[in-house]
Design an enzyme around this catalytic site. Structure first.
Site, PDB file in Angstrom:
ATOM      1  N   HIS A 407      -2.327   3.155  -4.884  1.00 22.53           N
ATOM      2  CA  HIS A 407      -3.009   2.654  -3.691  1.00 22.53           C
ATOM      3  C   HIS A 407      -3.336   1.162  -3.805  1.00 22.53           C
ATOM      4  O   HIS A 407      -3.753   0.538  -2.833  1.00 22.53           O
ATOM      5  CB  HIS A 407      -4.284   3.470  -3.455  1.00 22.53           C
ATOM      6  CG  HIS A 407      -4.683   3.563  -2.016  1.00 22.53           C
ATOM      7  ND1 HIS A 407      -4.311   2.624  -1.064  1.00 22.53           N
ATOM      8  CD2 HIS A 407      -5.413   4.494  -1.346  1.00 22.53           C
ATOM      9  CE1 HIS A 407      -4.818   2.972   0.095  1.00 22.53           C
ATOM     10  NE2 HIS A 407      -5.477   4.096  -0.036  1.00 22.53           N
ATOM     11  N   ASP A 411      -0.405   1.651   0.877  1.00 15.02           N
ATOM     12  CA  ASP A 411      -1.426   2.336   1.668  1.00 15.02           C
ATOM     13  C   ASP A 411      -0.829   3.609   2.275  1.00 15.02           C
ATOM     14  O   ASP A 411       0.388   3.828   2.232  1.00 15.02           O
ATOM     15  CB  ASP A 411      -1.945   1.413   2.772  1.00 15.02           C
ATOM     16  CG  ASP A 411      -2.616   0.177   2.195  1.00 15.02           C
ATOM     17  OD1 ASP A 411      -3.167   0.281   1.081  1.00 15.02           O
ATOM     18  OD2 ASP A 411      -2.561  -0.894   2.827  1.00 15.02           O
TER      19      ASP A 411
END
Ligand code: CO6
Length: 435
Positions: A407, A411
């Site tokens: 992450h 995303d």
């Protein structure tokens, strides 16, 4: 006496030393070309090394468990079968050993980061990597007592040091400035593991070297990158029917059995070429977008361990090439016959836990990659299909695909789109393909 020196082979680009874990021969043994001489372990792979010549082993210069630099002479083989020790041969071997050693140490030294150039000690690449990752300064490194040959710092020495450093840090009062910095970006501190009690009847099993490496790698991966996992379902009925129809003919024509894995790999390689950020690595504040698409395949080994050989340039290969690569690598992995180059350079990994009937999972990223795909079992399920004459319930072949991604740079929108794209490629498999 004509003799041949057996030296520690270079088992990979970045590998500078290996541990002799087993000798299959002893002094006085007669060997033929290709007879196994010894087994060597590095931080990347274990290999069995065969004899390149026929002869008699006259000298073994290092016992089992010795850590030896690449190029050092390990044994001498008499080519004309004379067992008697020749001063000449041993002298040559010894001279070459010293020469190669200093060469190897020079190389090792020149690879040391600038910040560590002052060091006179030899540090293995693994120790240097751990030092770099844990921000161990040169001074700290130099202060660590080594338990290896000649006081060399080994992996366990630096890990012991880090464990103690962690607790020392926790109890030491932090200077004010550092506290302010820490509250902005909290430092990752290794938690002390919960105490374990060994009760009567419990069995204590020592982890083997590979298991320890896997354990360290998993902990490191979870510490380095914040993982998130997305899941999609794919209707793979068409490709299952195509594979089942063509399975035997494919094997007859190409001599290899085709499973679903090459088809998954092909879909992944196509999606990676469309989503290059998923085919990358993070280096500090930089993202390294990889040119090559090298897909690692997690292979479960009979001894319970896991290894990830790599299909190189997967996007350039057709199903036949991918099938051949996969079968060769999976067989070599299961029989400990992988070359070190087979497990290097991966840019993305697939783990097929559908092989043992699992449906969904949250795989751990194989560092320094940024994503890993898990393929669940394909099963027949009732599904609602929209047809021109209305909705119907039909029996379809379905599977779940789980993608864990880093992450820091990927995303949910990107991870989700990439994953959906793989599912779409599989759902739209061209059933007119010839084999
Ligand atoms: N669905 C349905 N059928 C499958 C599947 C799936 N996903 N996978 C394999 N198979 C079938 C396959 O088609 C073969 O059937 P036939 O062709 O009809 O004979 C059969 O199962 C055996 O396949 P095999 O596993 O031998 O070969 P495959 O090419 O599919 O896979 C491999 C090769 C090397 C990936 C596999 O053997 C293997 O080692 N899989 C385990 C990988 C592993 O342990 N990963 C770690 C999991 S843990 O990730 C993890 C999230 C955490 C929990």
């Amino acid at each position: 006496m004509a003799s041949f020196n057996i030296v520690m082979p270079k088992l990979g680009e970045s590998i500078q030393e290996g541990t002799i874990t087993k000798w299959f021969v002893k002094e006085g043994d007669t060997v033929e070309e290709d007879d196994m001489l010894f087994e060597v372990a590095t931080d990347k792979v274990d290999s069995e090394i065969p004899s390149p010549v026929d002869g008699v082993i006259t000298k073994i210069l290092f016992p089992e468990d010795s850590l030896v630099a690449v190029g050092e002479v390990l044994a001498v083989i008499s080519l004309d079968g004379e067992v008697e020790e020749s001063a000449d041969a041993v002298e040559t071997a010894a001279a070459e050993t010293t020469e190669t050693k200093s060469e190897t140490e020079t190389t090792a030294e020149s690879n040391v980061d600038d910040s560590r150039k002052l060091s006179n000690r030899f540090y293995s690449p693994l120790v240097k990597t751990i030092a770099k990752e844990e921000n161990v300064s040169l001074e700290e490194l130099e202060s660590i007592e080594g338990s290896g040959a000649g006081g060399r710092v080994q992996k366990k020495d630096i890990l012991d040091y880090l464990e103690n450093r962690g607790s020392a840090k926790a109890t030491a009062p932090a200077p004010e400035k550092k506290v302010a910095a820490a509250s902005a970006t909290p430092a990752v501190e290794r938690k002390a593991p919960a105490p374990v009690t060994v009760g009567e009847g419990d069995t204590v099993v020592e982890m083997d070297r590979i298991r320890k490496l896997i354990a360290d790698h998993m902990v490191m991966s979870k510490q380095v990158s914040p993982h998130v996992t997305s899941v999609v379902e794919a209707d793979v009925t068409e490709l299952v029917l195509w594979r089942n129809k063509n399975k035997n003919a494919f094997q007859e024509k190409h001599g290899d059995k085709i499973t679903f894995m090459p088809i998954f790999t092909e879909a992944v390689a196509t999606a990676l070429s469309e989503f290059p950020l998923v085919n990358s690595s993070v280096d500090g504040d930089k993202i390294i977008m990889k040119r090559d698409i090298n897909v690692g395949i997690a292979v479960a080994k009979p001894d319970g361990n896991l290894i990830v050989p790599v299909i190189r340039n997967a996007e350039q290969k057709n199903l036949v090439g991918l099938t051949k690569d996969l079968n060769r690598l999976a067989n070599a992995a299961r029989t400990n016959k992988l070359d070190p180059s087979d497990i290097q350079g991966g840019t993305f990994t697939i783990t097929n836990f559908g092989s043992f009937g699992n449906i969904i999972g949250t795989p751990i990223i194989n560092q320094p990659q940024v994503a890993i795909l898990a393929t669940g079992i394909i099963e027949k399920k009732p599904a609602v299909l929209e047809t021109p004459s209305g909705d119907v319930i039909a029996i379809r072949h379905k599977m779940y695909l789980s993608l864990s991604y880093d992450h820091r740079i990927i995303d949910g929108a990107l991870g989700g789109a990439f994953l959906r794209r793989i599912a779409d490629i599989l759902e739209n498999f061209d059933t007119n393909r010839t084999i």
